[in-house]
Write a protein that holds these residues in place. Structure first.
Motif, mmCIF file in Angstrom:
data_model
loop_
_atom_site.group_PDB
_atom_site.id
_atom_site.type_symbol
_atom_site.label_atom_id
_atom_site.label_comp_id
_atom_site.label_asym_id
_atom_site.label_seq_id
_atom_site.Cartn_x
_atom_site.Cartn_y
_atom_site.Cartn_z
ATOM 1 N N ASN A 1 0.831 -1.208 0.000
ATOM 2 C CA ASN A 1 0.000 0.000 0.000
ATOM 3 C C ASN A 1 0.863 1.255 0.000
ATOM 4 O O ASN A 1 0.466 2.281 -0.550
ATOM 5 C CB ASN A 1 -0.930 0.012 1.221
ATOM 6 N N LEU A 2 2.029 1.168 0.603
ATOM 7 C CA LEU A 2 2.920 2.332 0.695
ATOM 8 C C LEU A 2 3.453 2.750 -0.684
ATOM 9 O O LEU A 2 3.261 3.906 -1.086
ATOM 10 C CB LEU A 2 4.048 2.049 1.685
ATOM 11 N N PRO A 3 4.123 1.863 -1.440
ATOM 12 C CA PRO A 3 4.578 2.326 -2.764
ATOM 13 C C PRO A 3 3.425 2.661 -3.703
ATOM 14 O O PRO A 3 3.546 3.594 -4.513
ATOM 15 C CB PRO A 3 5.415 1.155 -3.301
ATOM 16 N N SER A 4 2.311 1.956 -3.581
ATOM 17 C CA SER A 4 1.164 2.276 -4.443
ATOM 18 C C SER A 4 0.695 3.705 -4.197
ATOM 19 O O SER A 4 0.449 4.466 -5.135
ATOM 20 C CB SER A 4 0.010 1.312 -4.186
ATOM 21 N N PHE A 5 0.591 4.077 -2.931
ATOM 22 C CA PHE A 5 0.150 5.431 -2.605
ATOM 23 C C PHE A 5 1.200 6.462 -3.033
ATOM 24 O O PHE A 5 0.853 7.519 -3.576
ATOM 25 C CB PHE A 5 -0.149 5.571 -1.117
ATOM 26 N N LEU A 6 2.463 6.164 -2.817
ATOM 27 C CA LEU A 6 3.514 7.123 -3.183
ATOM 28 C C LEU A 6 3.580 7.343 -4.690
ATOM 29 O O LEU A 6 3.891 8.450 -5.142
ATOM 30 C CB LEU A 6 4.866 6.665 -2.635
ATOM 31 N N ILE A 7 3.268 6.305 -5.462
ATOM 32 C CA ILE A 7 3.243 6.462 -6.919
ATOM 33 C C ILE A 7 2.034 7.307 -7.332
ATOM 34 O O ILE A 7 2.116 8.099 -8.275
ATOM 35 C CB ILE A 7 3.245 5.085 -7.610
ATOM 36 N N GLN A 8 0.921 7.175 -6.628
ATOM 37 C CA GLN A 8 -0.280 7.968 -6.931
ATOM 38 C C GLN A 8 -0.153 9.411 -6.468
ATOM 39 O O GLN A 8 -0.813 10.301 -7.026
ATOM 40 C CB GLN A 8 -1.505 7.374 -6.227
ATOM 41 N N LEU A 9 0.656 9.654 -5.468
ATOM 42 C CA LEU A 9 0.719 10.962 -4.817
ATOM 43 C C LEU A 9 0.953 12.137 -5.773
ATOM 44 O O LEU A 9 0.245 13.150 -5.673
ATOM 45 C CB LEU A 9 1.763 10.945 -3.698
ATOM 46 N N PRO A 10 1.896 12.074 -6.713
ATOM 47 C CA PRO A 10 2.069 13.233 -7.610
ATOM 48 C C PRO A 10 0.799 13.567 -8.396
ATOM 49 O O PRO A 10 0.461 14.743 -8.562
ATOM 50 C CB PRO A 10 3.199 12.801 -8.549
ATOM 51 N N PHE A 11 0.079 12.545 -8.855
ATOM 52 C CA PHE A 11 -1.150 12.779 -9.611
ATOM 53 C C PHE A 11 -2.223 13.388 -8.715
ATOM 54 O O PHE A 11 -2.960 14.278 -9.134
ATOM 55 C CB PHE A 11 -1.646 11.471 -10.236
ATOM 56 N N LEU A 12 -2.294 12.911 -7.491
ATOM 57 C CA LEU A 12 -3.268 13.460 -6.544
ATOM 58 C C LEU A 12 -2.935 14.907 -6.195
ATOM 59 O O LEU A 12 -3.830 15.743 -6.054
ATOM 60 C CB LEU A 12 -3.321 12.594 -5.282
ATOM 61 N N LEU A 13 -1.652 15.202 -6.054
ATOM 62 C CA LEU A 13 -1.242 16.583 -5.758
ATOM 63 C C LEU A 13 -1.580 17.527 -6.908
ATOM 64 O O LEU A 13 -1.983 18.672 -6.681
ATOM 65 C CB LEU A 13 0.245 16.643 -5.433
ATOM 66 N N VAL A 14 -1.417 17.051 -8.130
ATOM 67 C CA VAL A 14 -1.761 17.875 -9.297
ATOM 68 C C VAL A 14 -3.237 18.252 -9.253
ATOM 69 O O VAL A 14 -3.613 19.400 -9.526
ATOM 70 C CB VAL A 14 -1.395 17.131 -10.607
ATOM 71 N N VAL A 15 -4.082 17.308 -8.874
ATOM 72 C CA VAL A 15 -5.524 17.593 -8.766
ATOM 73 C C VAL A 15 -5.795 18.499 -7.570
ATOM 74 O O VAL A 15 -6.553 19.464 -7.668
ATOM 75 C CB VAL A 15 -6.338 16.283 -8.665
ATOM 76 N N ALA A 16 -5.161 18.205 -6.439
ATOM 77 C CA ALA A 16 -5.385 18.999 -5.221
ATOM 78 C C ALA A 16 -4.965 20.446 -5.410
ATOM 79 O O ALA A 16 -5.598 21.359 -4.860
ATOM 80 C CB ALA A 16 -4.630 18.371 -4.050
ATOM 81 N N LEU A 17 -3.922 20.672 -6.193
ATOM 82 C CA LEU A 17 -3.439 22.038 -6.440
ATOM 83 C C LEU A 17 -4.160 22.707 -7.615
ATOM 84 O O LEU A 17 -3.793 23.815 -8.012
ATOM 85 C CB LEU A 17 -1.928 22.012 -6.691
ATOM 86 N N HIS A 18 -5.156 22.014 -8.158
ATOM 87 C CA HIS A 18 -5.982 22.529 -9.259
ATOM 88 C C HIS A 18 -5.169 22.808 -10.520
ATOM 89 O O HIS A 18 -5.496 23.710 -11.291
ATOM 90 C CB HIS A 18 -6.761 23.782 -8.834
ATOM 91 N N TRP A 19 -4.106 22.032 -10.735
ATOM 92 C CA TRP A 19 -3.333 22.160 -11.962
ATOM 93 C C TRP A 19 -3.967 21.341 -13.080
ATOM 94 O O TRP A 19 -3.672 21.561 -14.250
ATOM 95 C CB TRP A 19 -1.897 21.711 -11.744
ATOM 96 N N ALA A 20 -4.796 20.374 -12.684
ATOM 97 C CA ALA A 20 -5.521 19.554 -13.665
ATOM 98 C C ALA A 20 -6.805 19.068 -13.009
ATOM 99 O O ALA A 20 -6.888 18.969 -11.781
ATOM 100 C CB ALA A 20 -4.671 18.376 -14.119
ATOM 101 N N ALA A 21 -7.765 18.745 -13.830
ATOM 102 C CA ALA A 21 -9.040 18.246 -13.323
ATOM 103 C C ALA A 21 -8.920 16.757 -12.988
ATOM 104 O O ALA A 21 -8.064 16.050 -13.518
ATOM 105 C CB ALA A 21 -10.132 18.454 -14.364
ATOM 106 N N TRP A 22 -9.807 16.307 -12.104
ATOM 107 C CA TRP A 22 -9.842 14.891 -11.716
ATOM 108 C C TRP A 22 -9.984 14.000 -12.952
ATOM 109 O O TRP A 22 -9.326 12.975 -13.066
ATOM 110 C CB TRP A 22 -10.995 14.642 -10.740
#
Length: 185
Positions: free
Chosen positions: A108-129
């Motif tokens: 679960n740890l590496p899976s989440f860390l790999i997803q994190l950049p994509f989630l941050l892009v959405v959270a920072l409103h740089w791209a839509a979900w």
């Protein structure tokens, strides 16, 4: 840092790049499985913070989001590991089951860390979900691929059976998320 923790973290780095020695770094006992819950303690609260980014969860409070992620994981894991335990008793032995439980939790740890950049892009409103969702689906498929790899080398089963078991995990995860979403709503 304890040697077991250090080895588990190394295994978390090696399994996603398909290094066989990664699966050898985990203990094959209940203590190793219990230690692997540490990965979930690290991931679940942060994952809950990002859970509200999905359009279907946009109105959830952090508490509801935390409950959603936690209960979905518990139900999904219970379903999948229960099914795996039964099937391993039928097709092979359960000698390495606890080792796989530890790996399953730690991954679960590496899976989440790999997803994190994509989630941050959405959270920072740089791209839509909707834009990032395709990348997250690809990451999910990648995670199930290295889970199948870990299953193949841990449980000593053919890779096609491990791939099928990974798809069972995907079904259990989807079913659990649906059940918990309906329950929380």
């Amino acid at each position: 840092m304890t040697p077991e923790l250090r080895l588990a973290l190394l295994g978390c780095l090696e399994i996603p790049v398909f290094l066989k020695r990664g699966v050898e770094r985990f203990g094959n006992n209940i203590a190793a499985a219990k230690l692997s819950l540490l990965a979930l303690i690290l991931v679940i609260p942060v994952a809950a913070a990002f859970n509200g980014l999905a359009p279907s969860n946009i109105d959830m409070t952090y508490g509801a989001s935390l409950a959603h992620v936690l209960f979905s994981w518990v139900l999904s894991s219970a379903l999948f590991l229960g099914i795996l335990f039964v099937l391993m008793g039928i097709i092979k032995d359960r000698v390495h089951f606890w080792k796989f439980v530890a790996i399953y939790n730690w991954l679960n740890l590496p899976s989440f860390l790999i997803q994190l950049p994509f989630l941050l892009v959405v959270a920072l409103h740089w791209a839509a979900w909707e834009t990032m969702q395709d990348y997250l689906i690809l990451q999910l498929l990648f995670a199930y691929a290295y889970q199948a790899f870990a299953m193949t080398h841990t449980l000593k089963i053919h890779w096609t059976i491990a791939a099928a078991f990974s798809m069972v995990d995907l079904i259990c995860s989807s079913l659990a998320a649906k059940i918990i979403t309906d329950w929380i709503s």
